[in-house]
Design a protein around this motif. Structure first.
Motif, PDB file in Angstrom:
ATOM      1  N   UNK A   1       7.014  -3.622   0.061  1.00  0.00           N
ATOM      2  CA  UNK A   1       7.933  -4.360   0.928  1.00  0.00           C
ATOM      3  C   UNK A   1       9.228  -4.695   0.172  1.00  0.00           C
ATOM      4  N   UNK A   2      10.139  -5.379   0.867  1.00  0.00           N
ATOM      5  CA  UNK A   2      11.464  -5.619   0.266  1.00  0.00           C
ATOM      6  C   UNK A   2      11.390  -6.554  -0.937  1.00  0.00           C
ATOM      7  N   UNK A   3      10.264  -7.274  -1.081  1.00  0.00           N
ATOM      8  CA  UNK A   3      10.080  -8.121  -2.275  1.00  0.00           C
ATOM      9  C   UNK A   3       9.412  -7.364  -3.418  1.00  0.00           C
ATOM     10  N   UNK A   4       9.062  -6.111  -3.166  1.00  0.00           N
ATOM     11  CA  UNK A   4       8.404  -5.327  -4.217  1.00  0.00           C
ATOM     12  C   UNK A   4       6.896  -5.483  -4.227  1.00  0.00           C
ATOM     13  N   UNK A   5       6.344  -6.187  -3.211  1.00  0.00           N
ATOM     14  CA  UNK A   5       4.878  -6.346  -3.150  1.00  0.00           C
ATOM     15  C   UNK A   5       4.248  -5.092  -2.532  1.00  0.00           C
TER      16      UNK A   5
ATOM     17  N   UNK B   1     -11.132   3.256   0.901  1.00  0.00           N
ATOM     18  CA  UNK B   1     -10.927   4.362  -0.037  1.00  0.00           C
ATOM     19  C   UNK B   1     -11.300   3.977  -1.469  1.00  0.00           C
ATOM     20  N   UNK B   2     -11.926   4.899  -2.162  1.00  0.00           N
ATOM     21  CA  UNK B   2     -12.247   4.679  -3.576  1.00  0.00           C
ATOM     22  C   UNK B   2     -10.939   4.708  -4.388  1.00  0.00           C
ATOM     23  N   UNK B   3     -10.036   5.581  -3.995  1.00  0.00           N
ATOM     24  CA  UNK B   3      -8.743   5.652  -4.690  1.00  0.00           C
ATOM     25  C   UNK B   3      -7.921   4.396  -4.401  1.00  0.00           C
ATOM     26  N   UNK B   4      -8.035   3.888  -3.174  1.00  0.00           N
ATOM     27  CA  UNK B   4      -7.356   2.634  -2.809  1.00  0.00           C
ATOM     28  C   UNK B   4      -7.773   1.523  -3.769  1.00  0.00           C
ATOM     29  N   UNK B   5      -9.086   1.397  -3.991  1.00  0.00           N
ATOM     30  CA  UNK B   5      -9.582   0.336  -4.885  1.00  0.00           C
ATOM     31  C   UNK B   5      -9.114   0.581  -6.319  1.00  0.00           C
ATOM     32  N   UNK B   6      -9.148   1.818  -6.747  1.00  0.00           N
ATOM     33  CA  UNK B   6      -8.732   2.153  -8.123  1.00  0.00           C
ATOM     34  C   UNK B   6      -7.240   1.850  -8.312  1.00  0.00           C
ATOM     35  N   UNK B   7      -6.439   2.243  -7.318  1.00  0.00           N
ATOM     36  CA  UNK B   7      -4.990   2.018  -7.428  1.00  0.00           C
ATOM     37  C   UNK B   7      -4.676   0.525  -7.365  1.00  0.00           C
ATOM     38  N   UNK B   8      -5.447  -0.195  -6.575  1.00  0.00           N
ATOM     39  CA  UNK B   8      -5.262  -1.657  -6.500  1.00  0.00           C
ATOM     40  C   UNK B   8      -5.453  -2.259  -7.893  1.00  0.00           C
ATOM     41  N   UNK B   9      -6.499  -1.806  -8.585  1.00  0.00           N
ATOM     42  CA  UNK B   9      -6.760  -2.383  -9.909  1.00  0.00           C
ATOM     43  C   UNK B   9      -5.727  -1.901 -10.940  1.00  0.00           C
ATOM     44  N   UNK B  10      -5.335  -0.637 -10.846  1.00  0.00           N
ATOM     45  CA  UNK B  10      -4.304  -0.127 -11.764  1.00  0.00           C
ATOM     46  C   UNK B  10      -2.990  -0.902 -11.550  1.00  0.00           C
ATOM     47  N   UNK B  11      -2.656  -1.142 -10.284  1.00  0.00           N
ATOM     48  CA  UNK B  11      -1.393  -1.834  -9.971  1.00  0.00           C
ATOM     49  C   UNK B  11      -1.423  -3.276 -10.473  1.00  0.00           C
TER      50      UNK B  11
ATOM     51  N   UNK C   1      -3.259  -4.479 -12.921  1.00  0.00           N
ATOM     52  CA  UNK C   1      -3.203  -4.445 -14.391  1.00  0.00           C
ATOM     53  C   UNK C   1      -1.780  -4.209 -14.878  1.00  0.00           C
ATOM     54  N   UNK C   2      -1.020  -3.443 -14.098  1.00  0.00           N
ATOM     55  CA  UNK C   2       0.354  -3.128 -14.510  1.00  0.00           C
ATOM     56  C   UNK C   2       1.328  -4.243 -14.134  1.00  0.00           C
ATOM     57  N   UNK C   3       0.812  -5.304 -13.497  1.00  0.00           N
ATOM     58  CA  UNK C   3       1.659  -6.466 -13.207  1.00  0.00           C
ATOM     59  C   UNK C   3       2.318  -6.431 -11.837  1.00  0.00           C
ATOM     60  N   UNK C   4       1.952  -5.490 -10.993  1.00  0.00           N
ATOM     61  CA  UNK C   4       2.514  -5.473  -9.633  1.00  0.00           C
ATOM     62  C   UNK C   4       1.835  -6.545  -8.791  1.00  0.00           C
ATOM     63  N   UNK C   5       2.586  -7.090  -7.854  1.00  0.00           N
ATOM     64  CA  UNK C   5       1.930  -7.997  -6.924  1.00  0.00           C
ATOM     65  C   UNK C   5       1.412  -7.168  -5.750  1.00  0.00           C
ATOM     66  N   UNK C   6       0.163  -7.427  -5.362  1.00  0.00           N
ATOM     67  CA  UNK C   6      -0.471  -6.633  -4.300  1.00  0.00           C
ATOM     68  C   UNK C   6      -0.966  -7.568  -3.200  1.00  0.00           C
ATOM     69  N   UNK C   7      -1.000  -7.055  -2.006  1.00  0.00           N
ATOM     70  CA  UNK C   7      -1.432  -7.877  -0.865  1.00  0.00           C
ATOM     71  C   UNK C   7      -2.172  -6.994   0.134  1.00  0.00           C
TER      72      UNK C   7
END
Ligand code: PLP
Length: 294
Positions: free
Chosen positions: A191-195, A208-218, A220-226
């Motif tokens: 989104x426009x806030x970078x989340x 998705x298994x990849x969805x869960x993996x990417x959520x954790x990678x993101x 760990x990398x300091x991205x905000x996720x929602x």
């Protein structure tokens, strides 16, 4: 090279492998499946795939289901005999074979188990580098999309319609106007806030298994996720859009129904996550990891 498939206890030549015409998967789409990435001869995220497979079988009340440990042994063997280094493992389990009747078979029948492999994995270099386009469509699937059912006709039609219009994938929309997913991948936006935003788990989407993996990678990398529902308008005004899936990895989306997303090029966050996901794959140990419980 000869290809081998596993079918109900036997390793057979892929081209000759077959199930009974009274297999309930054939007659009623009464089956479930998994697609697991094989990378350096090793299964990627096998445990969560096995967890999801068991959940799918349990939700459909399958009985006499195969042991998880046996499935691990068969999977390893199918990959080994086919000498797959990079590819996909396909696992399908049907309720079993019985005279055609909508009711679950009364007797003690075993589930049918099929495993095959394919060499090669992931989108093309051009798709990865340039991003892909989506075609908006009504989501016409059933209401238990959390079950990885082999009943994929609505997914097939959506993907074909996307392809016929020159798009890579479908962007599926529920009657309430919210985005669900694509025909074979989960959908994310930045989104426009970078989340990073993706739809919450529920019966409207496959977890998705990849969805869960990417959520954790993101994270760990300091991205905000929602995890939140979003509409087509939010997709069109997003800073970035991308897909995740076993066969798509992290794939930037640059165009939806001919509307350009942001500047029409893969965004920084999508590219960073795409690279981080590929680094995750590269970091996996070259020796096969076939522990279905870890
Ligand atoms: N959504 C749907 C409808 C799918 O078919 C798939 C994969 O096939 C996905 C999402 C992504 O799931 P996964 O990351 O487990 O491959």
């Amino acid at each position: 090279m000869t290809r081998f498939a596993y079918v109900n206890g036997r390793y057979e030549h892929h081209d000759m492998a077959a199930v009974s015409i009274e297999d309930r998967g054939y007659q009623f789409a009464d089956g479930v499946y998994e697609v697991v990435a094989i990378w350096k001869g090793s299964a990627v995220d096998l445990k969560p795939h096995m967890d999801r497979l068991e959940r799918s079988m349990s939700e459909l009340e399958f009985r006499n289901t195969p042991e998880r440990s046996s499935l691990g042994v068969i999977a390893k063997e199918v990959v080994r005999v086919n000498r797959v280094q990079t590819g996909i493992l396909y696992i399908q389990i049907n309720r079993g074979t019985a005279p055609r009747n909508h009711l679950f078979p009364a007797g003690e029948i075993n589930c049918s188990v099929v495993m095959t492999v394919r060499h090669g994995l992931g989108p093309s270099v051009s798709e990865i580098q340039n991003g892909v386009t989506l075609k908006v469509q009504d989501d016409q699937r059933w209401q238990r999309r959390d079950i990885k059912s082999i009943g994929l006709l609505a997914n097939v039609l959506a993907k074909q319609a996307a392809k016929s219009s020159g798009a890579f994938e479908a962007l599926l929309i529920d009657p309430d106007g919210t985005v669900t997913e694509s025909s074979a991948a989960n959908v994310w936006l930045v989104d426009q806030d970078g989340t990073l935003v993706t739809r919450p788990l529920g019966s409207e989407i496959l977890g998705g298994i990849t969805r869960a993996r990417v959520m954790s990678i993101a994270s760990d990398a300091g991205y905000s996720t929602k995890e939140a529902v979003f509409t087509l308008d939010e997709v069109l005004s997003a800073r970035e859009v991308f897909l995740t899936g076993t066969t798509t990895f992290v794939l930037p989306v640059v165009n939806v129904d001919h509307a350009v997303i942001a500047n029409g090029h893969p965004g920084n966050t999508s590219c960073d996550l795409r690279d981080r996901y590929q680094s995750y794959l590269a970091s996996l140990k070259p020796r096969p990891s076939w522990h279905v419980s870890e």
